[in-house]
Design a protein around this motif. Structure first.
Motif, PDB file in Angstrom:
ATOM      1  N   ILE A 140       0.805  -1.237  -0.173  1.00 28.89           N
ATOM      2  CA  ILE A 140      -0.060   0.158   0.007  1.00 28.89           C
ATOM      3  C   ILE A 140       0.759   1.296   0.083  1.00 28.89           C
ATOM      4  O   ILE A 140       1.934   1.360   0.762  1.00 28.89           O
ATOM      5  CB  ILE A 140      -0.974  -0.014   1.180  1.00 28.89           C
ATOM      6  N   ILE A 141       0.508   2.217  -1.133  1.00 26.71           N
ATOM      7  CA  ILE A 141       1.495   3.289  -1.199  1.00 26.71           C
ATOM      8  C   ILE A 141       0.894   4.629  -0.425  1.00 26.71           C
ATOM      9  O   ILE A 141      -0.353   4.700  -0.591  1.00 26.71           O
ATOM     10  CB  ILE A 141       1.892   3.812  -2.702  1.00 26.71           C
ATOM     11  N   TYR A 142       1.692   5.265   0.488  1.00 22.39           N
ATOM     12  CA  TYR A 142       1.127   6.137   1.228  1.00 22.39           C
ATOM     13  C   TYR A 142       1.872   7.521   0.639  1.00 22.39           C
ATOM     14  O   TYR A 142       3.124   7.343   0.786  1.00 22.39           O
ATOM     15  CB  TYR A 142       1.339   6.135   2.852  1.00 22.39           C
ATOM     16  N   SER A 143       1.423   8.341   0.252  1.00 19.21           N
ATOM     17  CA  SER A 143       1.949   9.791  -0.257  1.00 19.21           C
ATOM     18  C   SER A 143       1.226  11.145   0.240  1.00 19.21           C
ATOM     19  O   SER A 143      -0.185  10.887   0.195  1.00 19.21           O
ATOM     20  CB  SER A 143       1.850   9.614  -1.653  1.00 19.21           C
ATOM     21  N   THR A 144       1.730  11.871   0.342  1.00 23.88           N
ATOM     22  CA  THR A 144       0.944  13.202   0.712  1.00 23.88           C
ATOM     23  C   THR A 144       0.559  13.991  -0.446  1.00 23.88           C
ATOM     24  O   THR A 144      -0.258  15.008  -0.371  1.00 23.88           O
ATOM     25  CB  THR A 144       2.043  14.217   1.413  1.00 23.88           C
ATOM     26  N   ASP A 145       0.919  13.448  -1.697  1.00 29.66           N
ATOM     27  CA  ASP A 145       0.356  14.020  -2.951  1.00 29.66           C
ATOM     28  C   ASP A 145      -1.334  13.877  -2.907  1.00 29.66           C
ATOM     29  O   ASP A 145      -1.962  14.740  -3.535  1.00 29.66           O
ATOM     30  CB  ASP A 145       0.718  13.218  -4.233  1.00 29.66           C
ATOM     31  N   ASP A 146      -1.766  12.911  -2.265  1.00 32.42           N
ATOM     32  CA  ASP A 146      -3.250  12.381  -2.382  1.00 32.42           C
ATOM     33  C   ASP A 146      -3.816  12.253  -0.940  1.00 32.42           C
ATOM     34  O   ASP A 146      -5.039  11.932  -0.829  1.00 32.42           O
ATOM     35  CB  ASP A 146      -3.772  11.432  -3.175  1.00 32.42           C
ATOM     36  N   LEU A 147      -3.116  12.720  -0.084  1.00 28.84           N
ATOM     37  CA  LEU A 147      -3.826  12.519   1.312  1.00 28.84           C
ATOM     38  C   LEU A 147      -3.726  13.957   2.183  1.00 28.84           C
ATOM     39  O   LEU A 147      -2.957  14.988   1.970  1.00 28.84           O
ATOM     40  CB  LEU A 147      -2.930  11.760   2.310  1.00 28.84           C
ATOM     41  N   PHE A 148      -4.873  14.199   2.517  1.00 27.87           N
ATOM     42  CA  PHE A 148      -5.333  15.684   3.222  1.00 27.87           C
ATOM     43  C   PHE A 148      -5.851  15.439   4.465  1.00 27.87           C
ATOM     44  O   PHE A 148      -5.900  16.641   5.221  1.00 27.87           O
ATOM     45  CB  PHE A 148      -6.457  16.337   2.213  1.00 27.87           C
ATOM     46  N   SER A 149      -6.802  14.698   4.665  1.00 24.45           N
ATOM     47  CA  SER A 149      -7.418  14.848   6.147  1.00 24.45           C
ATOM     48  C   SER A 149      -6.344  14.322   7.196  1.00 24.45           C
ATOM     49  O   SER A 149      -5.250  13.724   7.034  1.00 24.45           O
ATOM     50  CB  SER A 149      -8.657  13.736   6.213  1.00 24.45           C
ATOM     51  N   PRO A 150      -6.597  14.759   8.615  1.00 20.25           N
ATOM     52  CA  PRO A 150      -5.694  14.140   9.540  1.00 20.25           C
ATOM     53  C   PRO A 150      -5.713  12.766   9.917  1.00 20.25           C
ATOM     54  O   PRO A 150      -4.747  12.463  10.154  1.00 20.25           O
ATOM     55  CB  PRO A 150      -6.329  15.104  10.792  1.00 20.25           C
ATOM     56  N   THR A 151      -6.790  12.217   9.449  1.00 22.21           N
ATOM     57  CA  THR A 151      -6.642  10.511   9.617  1.00 22.21           C
ATOM     58  C   THR A 151      -5.611  10.147   8.723  1.00 22.21           C
ATOM     59  O   THR A 151      -4.876   8.942   8.949  1.00 22.21           O
ATOM     60  CB  THR A 151      -8.221  10.248   9.554  1.00 22.21           C
ATOM     61  N   GLU A 152      -5.861  10.651   7.390  1.00 19.55           N
ATOM     62  CA  GLU A 152      -5.100  10.030   6.413  1.00 19.55           C
ATOM     63  C   GLU A 152      -3.438  10.354   6.571  1.00 19.55           C
ATOM     64  O   GLU A 152      -2.584   9.675   6.248  1.00 19.55           O
ATOM     65  CB  GLU A 152      -5.322  10.580   5.005  1.00 19.55           C
ATOM     66  N   ILE A 153      -3.189  11.573   7.002  1.00 19.30           N
ATOM     67  CA  ILE A 153      -1.778  11.932   7.546  1.00 19.30           C
ATOM     68  C   ILE A 153      -1.346  10.995   8.565  1.00 19.30           C
ATOM     69  O   ILE A 153      -0.147  10.650   8.608  1.00 19.30           O
ATOM     70  CB  ILE A 153      -1.586  13.405   7.923  1.00 19.30           C
ATOM     71  N   GLY A 154      -2.229  10.671   9.568  1.00 16.61           N
ATOM     72  CA  GLY A 154      -1.974   9.850  10.746  1.00 16.61           C
ATOM     73  C   GLY A 154      -1.494   8.387  10.183  1.00 16.61           C
ATOM     74  O   GLY A 154      -0.560   7.824  10.742  1.00 16.61           O
ATOM     75  N   ASN A 155      -2.236   7.823   9.365  1.00 14.10           N
ATOM     76  CA  ASN A 155      -1.864   6.525   8.534  1.00 14.10           C
ATOM     77  C   ASN A 155      -0.519   6.745   8.031  1.00 14.10           C
ATOM     78  O   ASN A 155       0.182   5.854   8.131  1.00 14.10           O
ATOM     79  CB  ASN A 155      -3.132   6.079   7.641  1.00 14.10           C
ATOM     80  N   LEU A 156      -0.079   7.988   7.322  1.00 10.55           N
ATOM     81  CA  LEU A 156       1.052   7.820   6.624  1.00 10.55           C
ATOM     82  C   LEU A 156       2.048   7.901   7.463  1.00 10.55           C
ATOM     83  O   LEU A 156       3.149   7.265   7.259  1.00 10.55           O
ATOM     84  CB  LEU A 156       1.154   9.085   5.698  1.00 10.55           C
ATOM     85  N   ILE A 157       1.779   8.647   8.841  1.00  9.48           N
ATOM     86  CA  ILE A 157       2.861   8.376   9.952  1.00  9.48           C
ATOM     87  C   ILE A 157       3.252   7.116  10.320  1.00  9.48           C
ATOM     88  O   ILE A 157       4.415   6.799  10.470  1.00  9.48           O
ATOM     89  CB  ILE A 157       2.558   9.395  10.770  1.00  9.48           C
ATOM     90  N   GLN A 158       2.061   6.604  10.387  1.00  9.34           N
ATOM     91  CA  GLN A 158       2.188   5.171  10.922  1.00  9.34           C
ATOM     92  C   GLN A 158       3.064   4.150  10.337  1.00  9.34           C
ATOM     93  O   GLN A 158       3.762   3.399  10.622  1.00  9.34           O
ATOM     94  CB  GLN A 158       0.625   4.432  11.475  1.00  9.34           C
TER      95      GLN A 158
END
Length: 250
Positions: free
Chosen positions: A28-46
């Protein structure tokens, strides 16, 4: 004087071809290019913590870096650099391993693949020796391979999990590569046998006693040792009838 990175080549053709198609067990690819909500950013950090630390306890977390990433003050690549230079990573992977083992860990976690050969480990170990950990991390994150695959905003992930003509992909690095190599595990006394004196019995959930079941109070009942009172036997000759028998006074 720092020496340039030594030349090395991939060890097999599989390292030079991209995986074919999308599969269910693809990363699963996590990128800030398509993540905007705080929950999505939290998943990216995890996901970044899992990739670099495997697991981050509360005292391992880099709160300042997390805040900067959430506010878009730094990129994901800067966040990964901060994790690699953190006290937790340095103490867990650099201080307790040789340069070769440290290089192997970093390539797996940062570039998302296995080390090609001993020549690659020697080449990067020379960078660690001459430029230190910070210079090594900077060169790794500034390499063409990292920029082409992850860029500034994507969390590194294990690439080439799916290989052609293989039904099962590569096992994750966190499972196949323990933190310490065989030499340091031997120095620490691992693996250690665990002896369990008591034998535990497994009972399925449907057979476990529910609330109010008398068996739950069995241990409490066994701990009680009731004793009956002894009768008080007294001889008639010991009784003073004049004093004990009540009488009416005038």
């Amino acid at each position: 004087m720092a020496i340039p990175l030594l030349a090395y080549a991939p060890s097999c053709p599989n390292h030079r071809v991209d995986p074919l198609g999308a599969r269910d067990d693809e990363a699963i690819i996590y990128s800030t290019d398509d993540l905007f909500s705080p929950t999505e950013i939290g998943n990216l950090i995890q996901a970044a913590y899992r990739q670099i630390f495997f697991h981050a306890f509360r005292w391992d977390r880099e709160i300042v870096l997390e805040s900067q990433l959430r506010n878009r003050q730094i990129t994901v690549r800067d966040f990964i650099r901060g994790l690699l230079l953190s006290n937790t990573f340095i103490d867990s992977f650099y201080n307790k391993n040789s340069n070769y083992r440290f290089v192997e860990h970093c390539i797996q976690k940062v570039l998302g693949r296995k080390v090609y050969s001993n020549a690659e480990k020697i080449a990067w170990s020379a960078v660690v020796m001459t430029k230190g950990v910070k210079g090594f991390v900077d060169e790794l994150l500034n390499s063409d391979e990292y920029i082409e695959n992850f860029g500034e905003n994507t969390v590194p992930y294990q690439r080439r999990r799916i290989l052609p003509s293989r039904a099962v992909g590569e096992i994750p690095f966190n499972i196949t590569s323990p933190r310490y190599d065989a030499y340091h595990r031997n120095q620490l006394g691992f693996p250690q046998p665990i002896w369990q004196e008591s034998v535990r019995n497994f009972r399925s959930y449907d057979r476990q006693p529910k609330t109010g079941d008398p068996t739950l109070f069995l241990s409490m009942a066994e701990s009680i040792s009731p004793k009956g009172g002894k009768p008080n036997y007294k001889s008639i000759s010991d009784i003073d009838i004049e004093k004990t028998v009540p009488y009416r006074r005038r």
